[in-house]
Design a protein around this motif. Structure first.
Motif, mmCIF file in Angstrom:
data_model
loop_
_atom_site.group_PDB
_atom_site.id
_atom_site.type_symbol
_atom_site.label_atom_id
_atom_site.label_comp_id
_atom_site.label_asym_id
_atom_site.label_seq_id
_atom_site.Cartn_x
_atom_site.Cartn_y
_atom_site.Cartn_z
ATOM 1 N N ALA A 46 21.332 17.457 29.053
ATOM 2 C CA ALA A 46 20.968 17.882 27.697
ATOM 3 C C ALA A 46 19.777 17.095 27.180
ATOM 4 C CB ALA A 46 22.166 17.709 26.761
ATOM 5 N N ALA A 47 19.732 15.799 27.487
ATOM 6 C CA ALA A 47 18.613 14.967 27.043
ATOM 7 C C ALA A 47 17.320 15.393 27.730
ATOM 8 C CB ALA A 47 18.920 13.497 27.335
ATOM 9 N N LYS A 48 17.394 15.698 29.012
ATOM 10 C CA LYS A 48 16.208 16.105 29.761
ATOM 11 C C LYS A 48 15.728 17.495 29.333
ATOM 12 C CE LYS A 48 15.678 12.604 32.610
ATOM 13 N NZ LYS A 48 14.448 11.763 32.605
ATOM 14 N N GLU B 154 20.738 4.472 20.568
ATOM 15 C CA GLU B 154 21.731 4.276 21.631
ATOM 16 C C GLU B 154 21.591 5.340 22.713
ATOM 17 O OE1 GLU B 154 22.349 4.440 18.429
ATOM 18 O OE2 GLU B 154 23.203 2.500 17.840
ATOM 19 N N GLY B 155 21.205 6.549 22.302
ATOM 20 C CA GLY B 155 21.018 7.628 23.271
ATOM 21 C C GLY B 155 19.871 7.349 24.223
ATOM 22 N N ARG B 156 18.795 6.757 23.694
ATOM 23 C CA ARG B 156 17.667 6.427 24.565
ATOM 24 C C ARG B 156 18.040 5.353 25.579
ATOM 25 N NH1 ARG B 156 14.645 7.752 19.865
ATOM 26 N NH2 ARG B 156 14.966 5.687 18.952
ATOM 27 N N VAL B 157 18.848 4.388 25.137
ATOM 28 C CA VAL B 157 19.333 3.361 26.075
ATOM 29 C C VAL B 157 20.209 4.002 27.148
ATOM 30 C CG1 VAL B 157 20.771 1.300 26.311
ATOM 31 C CG2 VAL B 157 19.187 1.501 24.381
ATOM 32 N N ALA B 158 21.116 4.875 26.719
ATOM 33 C CA ALA B 158 22.011 5.539 27.663
ATOM 34 C C ALA B 158 21.238 6.398 28.655
ATOM 35 C CB ALA B 158 23.029 6.393 26.910
ATOM 36 N N LEU B 159 20.168 7.051 28.180
ATOM 37 C CA LEU B 159 19.363 7.892 29.066
ATOM 38 C C LEU B 159 18.691 7.052 30.147
ATOM 39 C CD1 LEU B 159 18.148 10.618 29.814
ATOM 40 C CD2 LEU B 159 16.321 10.184 28.157
ATOM 41 N N GLY B 160 18.226 5.860 29.779
ATOM 42 C CA GLY B 160 17.612 4.979 30.765
ATOM 43 C C GLY B 160 18.584 4.614 31.872
#
Length: 310
Positions: free
Chosen positions: A24-26, A72-78
């Motif tokens: 979903a993030a991508k 937090e979502g950006r950290v999780a995506l990494g």
């Protein structure tokens, strides 16, 4: 009657939930991700909601008609990027081994102070070290790469300085070779310089490596010893950018002598002088004292026999 101790392992993160979040993030949202994964947006949202509950934070927030990642979502995506990259690597190296020759994975870190041309010359022999090699190159700060080497995320680090004894990392330095340094200028700039080398540097416009560079510190001392005071036009962390400015005649610049011929050809500059009082050293740093990895062996052998043979 003796009682047996029961070990309780922490519940693992649900990687299916993580994969749905990653998709979903991508894709930029659950609707487009659902189309790619052939599932409904409602199912995706429910799975991501469970992941958020597991982590204790929101990973997306509404933005206009769509959504965007929270901090937090950006950290999780990494982390998700790393997880699925390693998953792909695992499948390549082990999962498909039965379909053909075994693929050897080789992860090498290159300190950002090492010129790209030298890094290529040093690493390229590793590709011929085995029937099939999959190479993973990472560039970064020297200390950061050593930290990755310590936890076995890298097989080798290539740098222009050895690892100091003060560090707690268990690793070993393998000397690859040394090179003198050459100074370059465009023909028009060279004609404006006064005197022979190195006196011609006094008052001349120069382009220098950044102050964090080990060579920069040695250069400052060398200039002081020869009582030379050039006019510093700019400082660069990126050697390629420095040479690009030098190729436009903005100042005299310095690069390893082993790259002299290609520097002249690529940037249209001339060598105005060389000095063996300034020496660049290169090291391969591994977690093993004895070199056993065939890719590391190929790199050290080629470095001593070809790259720095002169």
């Amino acid at each position: 009657m003796t009682s047996q101790k029961t070990h309780h392992f922490p519940a693992m993160l649900n990687f299916k939930h993580l994969h749905y979040f990653w998709a979903a993030a991508k894709a930029g949202g659950v609707v487009r991700a659902g189309e790619q994964l052939h599932t409904t947006p409602q199912t995706l949202s429910a799975q991501i909601k469970q992941l958020e509950e597991r982590l204790g934070c929101a990973l997306f927030r509404k933005q206009g008609r769509g959504v965007e990642l929270t901090d937090e979502g950006r950290v999780a995506l990494g982390y998700a990027d790393q997880v699925f990259s390693l998953s792909e690597e695992l499948e390549t190296v082990i999962g498909r081994a039965s379909d053909g020759p075994r693929v050897m994975s080789f992860r090498v870190g290159v300190a950002d102070s090492v010129p790209k041309a030298i890094a290529y010359r040093l690493i390229e022999p590793a590709l011929d070290a085995a029937a099939q090699v999959r190479l993973f190159c990472h560039e970064g700060k020297f200390q950061d790469l050593l930290a990755q080497l310590a936890v076995h995320r890298l097989d080798l680090v290539i740098a222009d300085e050895p690892m100091g004894r003060q560090l707690s990392v268990r690793a070993f330095n393998h000397a690859l070779g040394t090179t003198a340094m050459s100074f370059f200028a465009t023909p028009s700039l060279q004609r404006r310089l006064k005197g022979d080398f190195p006196q011609c540097l006094d008052g001349a416009p120069v382009l220098l490596q950044g102050p964090a560079s080990a060579m920069r510190r040695r250069l400052d001392m060398w200039l002081s010893e020869h009582q030379l005071r050039p006019c510093t036009i700019a400082e660069f962390d990126d050697a390629a950018l420095m040479k690009a400015f030098g190729g436009e005649g903005r100042g005299v610049f310095m690069t390893p002598t082993v790259l002299e011929a290609e520097t002249q050809a690529q940037y249209g500059v001339r060598t105005i002088g060389r000095t063996e009082q300034l020496v660049e050293e290169y090291y391969a740093i591994s977690a093993e004292r004895r070199i056993t990895h065939p890719c590391v062996a190929a790199i050290t052998s080629a470095a001593r026999d070809k790259v720095f043979r002169g």
